[in-house]
Design an enzyme around this catalytic site. Sequence first.
Site, PDB file in Angstrom:
ATOM      1  N   ARG A  64     -23.487  47.991  34.042  1.00  0.00           N
ATOM      2  CA  ARG A  64     -24.008  46.654  33.664  1.00  0.00           C
ATOM      3  C   ARG A  64     -24.737  46.662  32.321  1.00  0.00           C
ATOM      4  O   ARG A  64     -25.545  45.776  32.031  1.00  0.00           O
ATOM      5  CB  ARG A  64     -24.913  46.072  34.749  1.00  0.00           C
ATOM      6  N   GLU A 120     -12.418  37.582   5.705  1.00  0.00           N
ATOM      7  CA  GLU A 120     -13.511  37.127   6.573  1.00  0.00           C
ATOM      8  C   GLU A 120     -14.664  36.587   5.710  1.00  0.00           C
ATOM      9  O   GLU A 120     -15.328  35.617   6.089  1.00  0.00           O
ATOM     10  CB  GLU A 120     -13.972  38.298   7.452  1.00  0.00           C
ATOM     11  N   ASN A 137     -15.633  30.387  13.689  1.00  0.00           N
ATOM     12  CA  ASN A 137     -14.213  30.589  14.018  1.00  0.00           C
ATOM     13  C   ASN A 137     -13.298  29.871  13.031  1.00  0.00           C
ATOM     14  O   ASN A 137     -12.092  29.784  13.265  1.00  0.00           O
ATOM     15  CB  ASN A 137     -13.910  30.067  15.437  1.00  0.00           C
ATOM     16  N   ARG A 174     -22.093  28.014  16.615  1.00  0.00           N
ATOM     17  CA  ARG A 174     -21.389  29.291  16.386  1.00  0.00           C
ATOM     18  C   ARG A 174     -19.875  29.101  16.284  1.00  0.00           C
ATOM     19  O   ARG A 174     -19.180  29.925  15.690  1.00  0.00           O
ATOM     20  CB  ARG A 174     -21.737  30.305  17.480  1.00  0.00           C
ATOM     21  N   LYS A 182     -24.696  34.495   9.300  1.00  0.00           N
ATOM     22  CA  LYS A 182     -24.317  34.768  10.684  1.00  0.00           C
ATOM     23  C   LYS A 182     -25.550  34.884  11.589  1.00  0.00           C
ATOM     24  O   LYS A 182     -25.573  34.327  12.692  1.00  0.00           O
ATOM     25  CB  LYS A 182     -23.473  36.038  10.763  1.00  0.00           C
ATOM     26  N   HIS A 195      -6.555  41.796  10.437  1.00  0.00           N
ATOM     27  CA  HIS A 195      -7.197  40.590  10.988  1.00  0.00           C
ATOM     28  C   HIS A 195      -7.693  39.633   9.887  1.00  0.00           C
ATOM     29  O   HIS A 195      -7.434  38.422   9.938  1.00  0.00           O
ATOM     30  CB  HIS A 195      -8.363  41.019  11.892  1.00  0.00           C
ATOM     31  N   HIS A 203      -9.744  30.931  12.460  1.00  0.00           N
ATOM     32  CA  HIS A 203      -9.388  31.956  13.447  1.00  0.00           C
ATOM     33  C   HIS A 203      -8.327  31.510  14.457  1.00  0.00           C
ATOM     34  O   HIS A 203      -7.631  32.350  15.008  1.00  0.00           O
ATOM     35  CB  HIS A 203     -10.630  32.440  14.193  1.00  0.00           C
ATOM     36  N   GLU A 240     -22.091  30.590  21.701  1.00  0.00           N
ATOM     37  CA  GLU A 240     -21.053  29.727  21.145  1.00  0.00           C
ATOM     38  C   GLU A 240     -20.892  28.411  21.907  1.00  0.00           C
ATOM     39  O   GLU A 240     -19.776  27.978  22.214  1.00  0.00           O
ATOM     40  CB  GLU A 240     -19.718  30.491  21.086  1.00  0.00           C
ATOM     41  N   LYS A 259     -20.406  39.786  20.055  1.00  0.00           N
ATOM     42  CA  LYS A 259     -19.127  39.514  20.722  1.00  0.00           C
ATOM     43  C   LYS A 259     -18.435  40.837  21.003  1.00  0.00           C
ATOM     44  O   LYS A 259     -18.299  41.672  20.106  1.00  0.00           O
ATOM     45  CB  LYS A 259     -18.226  38.653  19.837  1.00  0.00           C
ATOM     46  N   HIS A 277      -5.478  34.038  14.585  1.00  0.00           N
ATOM     47  CA  HIS A 277      -5.107  34.868  15.737  1.00  0.00           C
ATOM     48  C   HIS A 277      -3.627  34.700  16.076  1.00  0.00           C
ATOM     49  O   HIS A 277      -2.957  35.662  16.458  1.00  0.00           O
ATOM     50  CB  HIS A 277      -5.946  34.499  16.968  1.00  0.00           C
TER      51      HIS A 277
END
Length: 340
Positions: A117, A181, A229, A225, A211, A248, A232, A221, A139, A236
């Site tokens: 955990r 990015e 993206n 936030r 950020k 990426h 993205h 998010e 993330k 993606h």
Amino acid sequence: MKELKLSASKNYNITITDGKDLFIEKCLPYLSGEKVAVITDSNLMKIYPDYFEKLLPNKKVFYYTIKAGEESKDVNNYVGIMNYLVEKEFSRNDGVITFGGGVVGDIGAFSASTYMRGINLIAVPTSLLAMVDSSVGGKTAINLDKGKNLCGTFYQPNGVYIDLSLLKTLPDNELKSGLGEILKYKYVDGKKNISLDKIDEELIYNCLQIKAEIVAEDEREGGKRKLLNFGHTFGHAVEKLNNFTLAHGICVAIGIGYALRFSEKYYNGGKEDFNTYLSLMQKIGVDFSEAYDKYDKDKLIEIIKYDKKRKGDAIDFVLIDNEKKLRVVPVKIDDIKEYI
Ligand code: GLY
């Protein structure tokens, strides 16, 4: 040296420096257990097999090395890491260091977040993209058959150590991916002076300041936030259409082109942003028109359907309005085609 503090579910420091001299001072206090697992990839193990020598005094150090490349960010490697930690008898106060780019960072942090955990985690990003984005903000992810990052958690590290000297061995293509990015940050906060001309401490600091402010306000998010993206959703999809062979950040840069086109049609806006974009793309070495012609729209949409940002029959797109402000706009899947 520059330093930033990120205040979210954990408060932690991001150290931006040239070299590893400050690692012990800045990171060792967060690795209080007797064992540390360095999760890294095959390329880095070849170039920097001794990076942590003398940096982890009195620790039992273990290495788990995955094959370099996006395809390694999968369930099998995740289970492999978990079983390795069990086999080496890691307990809750032991820690993980991720030493690598986005792939290692995501899968390593996901493992740290779920092992018993959650155990302590230090991120040492080695690619420009990981330095300016993925190592910060919590993330974590692995990919599933239907798409990228479909399985993951929010789990902040205990510290991020950015050693710019690691960029010396980064392939040109990876530097360009990082610039993709960084291009995103240019749109996220128009006020900040983000330039793609010089990669240095200040540029990384400026990106991460944007950020850190956003993550502090909206860690999970729920709202702001989502702006991070930008580019993205299409990015993606382009990445998946290329079977993850295109870096990426390059895909994000192409995805920003789609987002700008989309925005133009959605808001019935002018062309100014698009021309600026095309000139910035030259620095990244990508011809957007060529990319745009290459990808079948139906195939892109078929992938986008499985995006995490889907809500019912709509997807949240990040668009840029006519005042050049980014906005999150839900668009019905059936309507996407008319905007691209
Ligand atoms: N890479 C986008 C985010 O961290 O929210």
